[in-house]
Design a protein around this motif. Sequence first.
Motif, PDB file in Angstrom:
ATOM      1  N   LEU A 132      17.961 -46.844 -22.257  1.00 22.54           N
ATOM      2  CA  LEU A 132      18.607 -45.605 -21.189  1.00 22.54           C
ATOM      3  C   LEU A 132      17.799 -45.072 -20.265  1.00 22.54           C
ATOM      4  N   LYS A 133      18.431 -44.227 -19.116  1.00 26.25           N
ATOM      5  CA  LYS A 133      17.396 -43.790 -18.240  1.00 26.25           C
ATOM      6  C   LYS A 133      16.880 -42.472 -18.732  1.00 26.25           C
ATOM      7  N   ASN A 134      17.512 -41.344 -19.311  1.00 27.70           N
ATOM      8  CA  ASN A 134      17.278 -40.252 -19.913  1.00 27.70           C
ATOM      9  C   ASN A 134      18.046 -39.947 -21.044  1.00 27.70           C
ATOM     10  N   PHE A 152      11.702 -40.421 -35.438  1.00 29.89           N
ATOM     11  CA  PHE A 152      11.869 -41.528 -34.273  1.00 29.89           C
ATOM     12  C   PHE A 152      11.109 -42.738 -34.767  1.00 29.89           C
ATOM     13  N   ASN A 153      11.554 -44.011 -34.521  1.00 31.78           N
ATOM     14  CA  ASN A 153      10.866 -45.116 -34.699  1.00 31.78           C
ATOM     15  C   ASN A 153      11.111 -46.098 -33.629  1.00 31.78           C
ATOM     16  N   THR A 154       9.916 -46.656 -33.307  1.00 34.99           N
ATOM     17  CA  THR A 154      10.047 -47.557 -32.282  1.00 34.99           C
ATOM     18  C   THR A 154      10.545 -47.277 -30.981  1.00 34.99           C
ATOM     19  N   VAL A 155       9.852 -46.315 -30.114  1.00 35.17           N
ATOM     20  CA  VAL A 155      10.549 -45.725 -28.766  1.00 35.17           C
ATOM     21  C   VAL A 155       9.334 -45.955 -27.966  1.00 35.17           C
ATOM     22  N   VAL A 156       9.868 -46.611 -26.817  1.00 36.97           N
ATOM     23  CA  VAL A 156       9.067 -46.921 -25.577  1.00 36.97           C
ATOM     24  C   VAL A 156       9.688 -45.842 -24.562  1.00 36.97           C
ATOM     25  N   ALA A 157       8.943 -45.069 -23.949  1.00 33.17           N
ATOM     26  CA  ALA A 157       9.397 -44.196 -22.853  1.00 33.17           C
ATOM     27  C   ALA A 157       8.192 -44.278 -21.871  1.00 33.17           C
ATOM     28  N   GLU A 158       8.758 -44.159 -20.456  1.00 32.57           N
ATOM     29  CA  GLU A 158       7.674 -43.742 -19.385  1.00 32.57           C
ATOM     30  C   GLU A 158       7.207 -42.491 -19.854  1.00 32.57           C
ATOM     31  N   SER A 159       8.028 -41.514 -20.086  1.00 23.59           N
ATOM     32  CA  SER A 159       7.467 -40.061 -20.196  1.00 23.59           C
ATOM     33  C   SER A 159       8.310 -39.451 -21.553  1.00 23.59           C
ATOM     34  N   LEU A 203      14.520 -47.757 -29.232  1.00 25.68           N
ATOM     35  CA  LEU A 203      15.027 -47.067 -27.917  1.00 25.68           C
ATOM     36  C   LEU A 203      13.985 -47.299 -26.946  1.00 25.68           C
ATOM     37  N   ASP A 204      14.478 -47.855 -25.824  1.00 26.30           N
ATOM     38  CA  ASP A 204      13.584 -48.021 -24.562  1.00 26.30           C
ATOM     39  C   ASP A 204      14.304 -47.028 -23.403  1.00 26.30           C
ATOM     40  N   VAL A 205      13.521 -45.901 -23.028  1.00 23.32           N
ATOM     41  CA  VAL A 205      14.174 -45.041 -22.249  1.00 23.32           C
ATOM     42  C   VAL A 205      12.911 -44.704 -21.088  1.00 23.32           C
ATOM     43  N   GLU A 206      13.633 -44.432 -19.882  1.00 18.61           N
ATOM     44  CA  GLU A 206      12.564 -43.765 -18.818  1.00 18.61           C
ATOM     45  C   GLU A 206      12.277 -42.557 -19.223  1.00 18.61           C
ATOM     46  N   SER A 207      12.837 -41.605 -19.715  1.00 21.40           N
ATOM     47  CA  SER A 207      12.570 -40.080 -19.968  1.00 21.40           C
ATOM     48  C   SER A 207      13.125 -39.806 -21.410  1.00 21.40           C
TER      49      SER A 207
END
Length: 287
Positions: free
Chosen positions: A139-141, A172-179, A156-160
């Motif tokens: 997702l983006k945000n 939350f488990n296994t989350v990649v976020a730019e911020s 989840l893999d999100v920008e924000s």
Amino acid sequence: MKRILVIFLLITGAYIVWNYMFDGSGVNFAKAENAVKVTSQTENISIDISSVETMIVAEDRDDVRAELKGKGTVKVDKHGDEIEVAVKRKGFFWFNWFEMDKTSLTVYIPEDYEKNMQIKLGSGEVVFKGDSIHSPMKLKNLAIEIGSGSMVLENLDVESLEHQSSSGEAEFNTVVAESGSFEVSSGSVHVKNYSGKLKADVSSGELEIQMKRLTDDVNLNVSSGDIELDLPDDADFTLNGKISSGDISSQFPLENKEASDNRLSGKHGSGKYEINADVSSGDIEIF
């Protein structure tokens, strides 16, 4: 006087039975459903729920579809570039626990939808998981708001990522976020296998974060409550801790360590990323 009270109780009881068993046109325990097609113009999916056990399922489809089993109605509407999912419940609010026991909602979304999503939980429970660690939901945000109840998010893999909770519990488990930002005013938030830039504000309650990798700066602020930050053993960081009241502690050996009643600082490894920790009351523990 007693007669009036008896009549009132009978009318109230009849209303409760009618409201829970009927919707003016027969028994209302059949599932309700609705759907709206996702197009290239769709920028946001908004899900607003309360007093319902909810599953959000990403699968191979081109629409947002909601299926409600139990008491109430669900609507999926399109407003400009946004698709909104909302559940309407009936009945006396103090019987919501009874409704929640037998009412469930499933929201289906396209697995290739990669724009914005907003989830607002008043009470009840939400579960939202990507397919797997190696095939997360992108997702983006992603904006999360919890009034009470509980929420589980995974893969989840999100920008924000923006999370706000005033009560309740989130996992939350296994989350990649730019911020990612976590704002906790009450309740508890538990995060495992997180990667990305991190900002956390706790005014009350508890926040536990276990980071899979340290890849960016971390900013922690506690005015009351507790933050526990679990870092990889090989994390490279420079700690800048300020203390008004409460405590900041680190189990990592720190080079150039400075420790006093109002300060804790030092470097671990190369010191590449900054961990800024500010406590006006409460505790921050880094380990």
